[in-house]
Design an enzyme around this catalytic site. Sequence first.
Site, short mmCIF file in Angstrom:
data_model
loop_
_atom_site.label_atom_id
_atom_site.label_comp_id
_atom_site.label_asym_id
_atom_site.label_seq_id
_atom_site.Cartn_x
_atom_site.Cartn_y
_atom_site.Cartn_z
N LYS A 116 5.37 -1.65 2.91
CA LYS A 116 5.87 -1.26 1.59
C LYS A 116 6.65 0.06 1.68
O LYS A 116 7.72 0.21 1.09
CB LYS A 116 4.70 -1.13 0.59
CG LYS A 116 4.04 -2.45 0.30
CD LYS A 116 2.68 -2.31 -0.39
CE LYS A 116 1.91 -3.62 -0.25
NZ LYS A 116 0.46 -3.47 -0.51
N LYS A 150 -9.04 4.74 9.78
CA LYS A 150 -7.68 4.99 9.28
C LYS A 150 -7.27 6.46 9.47
O LYS A 150 -6.12 6.82 9.39
CB LYS A 150 -7.57 4.61 7.80
CG LYS A 150 -7.77 3.11 7.55
CD LYS A 150 -7.67 2.80 6.07
CE LYS A 150 -7.97 1.35 5.74
NZ LYS A 150 -6.84 0.43 6.05
N THR A 203 -0.49 -3.21 5.41
CA THR A 203 0.63 -3.75 4.63
C THR A 203 1.31 -2.62 3.86
O THR A 203 2.49 -2.73 3.52
CB THR A 203 0.15 -4.83 3.64
OG1 THR A 203 -1.04 -4.39 3.00
CG2 THR A 203 -0.11 -6.14 4.35
N LYS A 248 -4.24 4.51 1.14
CA LYS A 248 -4.94 3.33 1.65
C LYS A 248 -6.43 3.60 1.46
O LYS A 248 -6.81 4.71 1.10
CB LYS A 248 -4.64 3.12 3.14
CG LYS A 248 -4.77 4.44 3.95
CD LYS A 248 -4.41 4.26 5.40
CE LYS A 248 -2.92 4.26 5.70
NZ LYS A 248 -2.36 2.96 5.96
N ARG A 249 -7.30 2.59 1.70
CA ARG A 249 -8.73 2.85 1.60
C ARG A 249 -9.12 4.02 2.52
O ARG A 249 -8.51 4.23 3.55
CB ARG A 249 -9.54 1.60 2.03
CG ARG A 249 -9.57 0.49 1.03
CD ARG A 249 -10.07 0.92 -0.33
NE ARG A 249 -11.40 1.50 -0.26
CZ ARG A 249 -12.53 0.86 -0.52
NH1 ARG A 249 -12.52 -0.40 -0.91
NH2 ARG A 249 -13.69 1.46 -0.43
N HIS A 274 -9.40 -10.79 9.30
CA HIS A 274 -8.67 -9.59 8.87
C HIS A 274 -9.21 -8.30 9.47
O HIS A 274 -8.82 -7.22 9.05
CB HIS A 274 -8.72 -9.44 7.35
CG HIS A 274 -7.96 -10.48 6.60
ND1 HIS A 274 -6.64 -10.33 6.24
CD2 HIS A 274 -8.34 -11.69 6.16
CE1 HIS A 274 -6.24 -11.40 5.57
NE2 HIS A 274 -7.26 -12.25 5.52
C1 26V Z 1 -14.71 -4.18 5.71
C2 26V Z 1 -15.82 -3.38 5.91
C3 26V Z 1 -17.07 -3.76 5.28
C4 26V Z 1 -18.26 -2.97 5.65
C5 26V Z 1 -18.13 -1.82 6.55
C6 26V Z 1 -16.80 -1.35 6.94
C7 26V Z 1 -15.67 -2.24 6.68
C8 26V Z 1 -14.45 -1.95 7.24
C9 26V Z 1 -13.37 -2.75 7.04
C10 26V Z 1 -13.49 -3.87 6.27
C11 26V Z 1 -12.27 -4.66 6.11
C12 26V Z 1 -12.45 -6.08 5.74
C13 26V Z 1 -11.24 -6.88 5.83
C14 26V Z 1 -9.99 -6.21 5.38
O1 26V Z 1 -9.86 -5.76 4.27
N1 26V Z 1 -9.01 -6.17 6.27
C15 26V Z 1 -7.67 -5.65 6.00
O2 26V Z 1 -6.84 -6.78 5.76
C16 26V Z 1 -5.49 -6.43 5.53
C17 26V Z 1 -4.74 -7.70 5.20
O3 26V Z 1 -4.72 -8.54 6.29
C18 26V Z 1 -4.91 -5.73 6.75
O4 26V Z 1 -3.58 -5.35 6.49
C19 26V Z 1 -5.74 -4.51 7.10
O5 26V Z 1 -5.27 -3.95 8.31
C20 26V Z 1 -7.20 -4.90 7.23
O6 26V Z 1 -8.02 -3.76 7.41
#
Ligand code: 26V
Length: 754
Positions: free
Chosen positions: A603, A498, A599, A492-493, A312
């Site tokens: 929406k 982003k 996502t 969003k986060r 992801h």
């Molecule tokens: C995790 C972390 C953890 C530590 C430091 C920074 C950081 C940055 C991003 C993440 C994301 C982890 C995985 C995630 O949540 N991915 C999201 O998954 C969604 C569903 O597939 C997708 O729509 C998003 O674009 C994607 O960011």
Amino acid sequence: MNTPVEARLTQLCGKSLREASNGELYQALLKLTQECSEKKVAPVKGRKLYYISAEFLIGKLLSNNLINLGLYDEIRGALSAAGKDLAELEELENEPSLGNGGLGRLAACFLDSLATLDLPGDGIGLRYHCGLFRQDLKDGFQKEHPDMWLTDTGWAQRTDTVYPVVLAGKTYNARLYRLAVTGYNGRTNTLNLFDLDTIDESIIGQGIDFDKTDIEKNLTLFLYPDDSDRAGKLLRVYQQYLMVSAGAQLILAECVARGCKYDDLAKYAAIQINDTHPSMVIPELIRLLGEHGVDFDKAVEIVTETCAYTNHTILAEALEKWPRGDLALIVPQLMPIIEKLDRLARTRTQDSSTYIIDDAGLVHMASMDIHFTHSTNGVAALHTQILKDSELSNFYRLYPEKFNNKTNGITFRRWLLECNPALASQIESLIGGGFKKDARELGKLMDYVDNDAVLAKFSSIKRDNKRALADWLYLKQGVRINPDAMFSIQSKRLHEYKRQQLNLLFLIHQYLEIKSGHLPSVPLVSIFGAKAAPAYTTAKDIIHALIALSKVIAADAQASKWMQIVFVENYNVTAAEKVIPACDLSEQISLASKEASGTGNMKFMLNGAVTLGTMDGANVEIAERVGEKNIYIFGQSSGQVIASYARGTYRARDWYDSDFNIRRAVDFLTGEEMRSAGSGESLGRLRAQLIDSDWFQTFPDFNAYVVRKTQAMQDYAADPVHWARMSLINVAKAGFFSSDRTIEEYNRDIWHLG
Ligand code: 26V
């Protein structure tokens, strides 16, 4: 005349609906819904899916379940005849915020689609006592508070099933809680959530601080506890192993009960590993199969055939790598297996970048997944292509047949039927109700692109939704917004990739333009919703700057007529359901190549917003479908960004020095006005971060963003009918982004269920 459902509801209340309190009615509805869901549990014949995920961001369930069971209108009618309001009842329900953002919400949408499509597919996760923290924005800064969502009675039902899980040599009992997942006109599946009986909520101290070392008391206390320190990191490993060990035991127990002989597990189970958080299920299953007499090589073969992995993110810092010493401490029983898997991987390749354990002793979870599952998928076409071409290219060369794309999707039940009933019923009156089960039928709306009456109705529904959002924001936060303005929304986060900071710089620019006499074509309300990770300073500085800017603008009689910034406190699924239907312009402005899919973009589109976005993630596929005239695209391409990272020559300071608009906006951050509305320290840190680093390249896209956003505002002001047409086309083309389609593809290519 009482219908049987009404009669049962009254019976469960023990009194008439009119006499019952909202609390009593809620409990009775909970029971009624559970009874109806129970009747839709169906036997499993062939392969069953287990979707293992550290997050399931399911949102409130009452309305959703009533809609899916076909009871919504009947219950709402019965309640209203008795002077009660279903929406008020749902206020009593706490939202289970068991997820950070897109990844967890995707898991929830998938469960809905699996049940709707009548496919056997259960979730496996953790029953966190506190979901993601509750965000408080008093004094202009994010503060985190525990979000205690659990109540004595709720959707997740305690069972007598416990599985022993050994962590750092000590045995803990993982208790199973089961939550019914009812499909729309479909079957009922289960979300299995594990917890310990010994969790002690009283160990929570200031904010969300707690003693991270006392596993017995804290293991499932929080979703993703702050992992900025070592104890937090270790706790994540503990959590992950609890989830996968209990999960693997549950899978084996269920399969054996259906006749599985261990060596034919792949005939009974498909396991989807949602990002790397559940990756330890691979060695854990090999270990458990070993205990049942399956030898190592055979177990590896079975597990590879059973499991599949979804990636992801391509952000390197987000790919999990655990020090082998930490794993040896927490899961010593897995280390010999992980080491054997590493040796086995090394027999397949000389390429050290694909080894599981690297020279520094770090265990690469994604590498283990790719070697020892049969499928690795990305979550949007561009994302999968980038995985193949760059991030995971060495793996792709080794296993081209394992790589595939599954573009994300969303459930239209929650994200249209439930959150935007007015639009759903207008659509139904035009094209019939078939789109609820077959989303591609939305395409029939294209027959109405030139129908002025239909377009006028689209506009009036949007206006009503904007008014409803304005009322809700006033009620919740005491802010008044102008419903006649254009609503641009970025929710969003909070993360630098982003690029909420790009939106921030635009808003500063807009403010300065207004102050110098250049008025925009339409008043703009900019709405943000975002939580920042508790230890992520820059993200928190961006929130602070947005709030400070909102104060500067609000205090200015002239500018506040033209622009307004609102930060929605504690953005979650419940807030998203209010915000998304009210959006005109959907801000999807990540640095190209960095957002795996997104996502939220889907929406917003489904609810008739027009996208302002970069060619990133699923935006690319949205643009392909709606056509360039019905989307505002800007910015560097992913190819350009990837090449620029490879060169390593990007210098933010050069852009700052040479571009007047960028310099003016960035310097405004620490000017008199902002400092009087916010903290000089935080604003100064953000300004320095932008000039000295700007790792996600805000500046190169700044002018293009200003141009496209200004164009969108002009178009909105100049021709409302044209805007409504773009809105309708976005809805009509949204069918592809139904999670029903995504799940059908997973099933066709990977799972082969039933
Ligand atoms: C995790 C972390 C953890 C530590 C430091 C920074 C950081 C940055 C991003 C993440 C994301 C982890 C995985 C995630 O949540 N991915 C999201 O998954 C969604 C569903 O597939 C997708 O729509 C998003 O674009 C994607 O960011």
